[in-house]
Design a protein around this motif. Structure first.
Motif, mmCIF file in Angstrom:
data_model
loop_
_atom_site.group_PDB
_atom_site.id
_atom_site.type_symbol
_atom_site.label_atom_id
_atom_site.label_comp_id
_atom_site.label_asym_id
_atom_site.label_seq_id
_atom_site.Cartn_x
_atom_site.Cartn_y
_atom_site.Cartn_z
ATOM 1 N N LEU A 34 -7.562 5.085 -4.465
ATOM 2 C CA LEU A 34 -7.280 3.848 -3.730
ATOM 3 C C LEU A 34 -8.376 3.481 -2.732
ATOM 4 O O LEU A 34 -8.228 2.518 -1.968
ATOM 5 N N GLU B 41 2.013 1.877 -3.424
ATOM 6 C CA GLU B 41 0.925 2.461 -4.220
ATOM 7 C C GLU B 41 0.806 3.959 -3.944
ATOM 8 O O GLU B 41 0.604 4.749 -4.876
ATOM 9 N N ILE B 42 0.928 4.341 -2.684
ATOM 10 C CA ILE B 42 0.857 5.760 -2.320
ATOM 11 C C ILE B 42 2.005 6.527 -2.981
ATOM 12 O O ILE B 42 1.808 7.603 -3.549
ATOM 13 N N GLU C 156 1.330 7.121 -6.617
ATOM 14 C CA GLU C 156 0.339 8.170 -6.839
ATOM 15 C C GLU C 156 0.924 9.555 -6.559
ATOM 16 O O GLU C 156 0.623 10.514 -7.276
ATOM 17 N N ILE D 127 -5.579 10.744 -4.170
ATOM 18 C CA ILE D 127 -5.046 9.412 -3.852
ATOM 19 C C ILE D 127 -6.087 8.611 -3.072
ATOM 20 O O ILE D 127 -6.312 7.430 -3.350
ATOM 21 N N ARG E 183 0.826 -1.205 0.000
ATOM 22 C CA ARG E 183 0.000 0.000 0.000
ATOM 23 C C ARG E 183 0.865 1.261 0.000
ATOM 24 O O ARG E 183 0.554 2.229 -0.687
#
Length: 51
Positions: A25, A7-8, A11, A21, A4
């Motif tokens: 997500l 992923e942040i 973004e 974001i 995660r």
């Protein structure tokens, strides 16, 4: 880094705001902020990541 958190980071690199974001997500803005804070703690980056 967790999946995660990565992923942040991706973004953030795309130039998305915390709100964007969260929408992308399916997270609250508070959760995104928490992930961002954890990323900064784990990294060796000495400058703040601003959104």
């Amino acid at each position: 880094m967790t999946r995660r958190e990565i992923e942040i980071i991706q973004e953030i690199a795309r130039g998305n705001s915390i709100k964007e974001i969260g929408n992308i997500l399916f997270l609250s803005e508070h959760t995104v902020q928490t992930h961002k804070r954890n990323i900064l703690k784990k990294s060796t980056v000495k400058i703040p990541l601003t959104l």
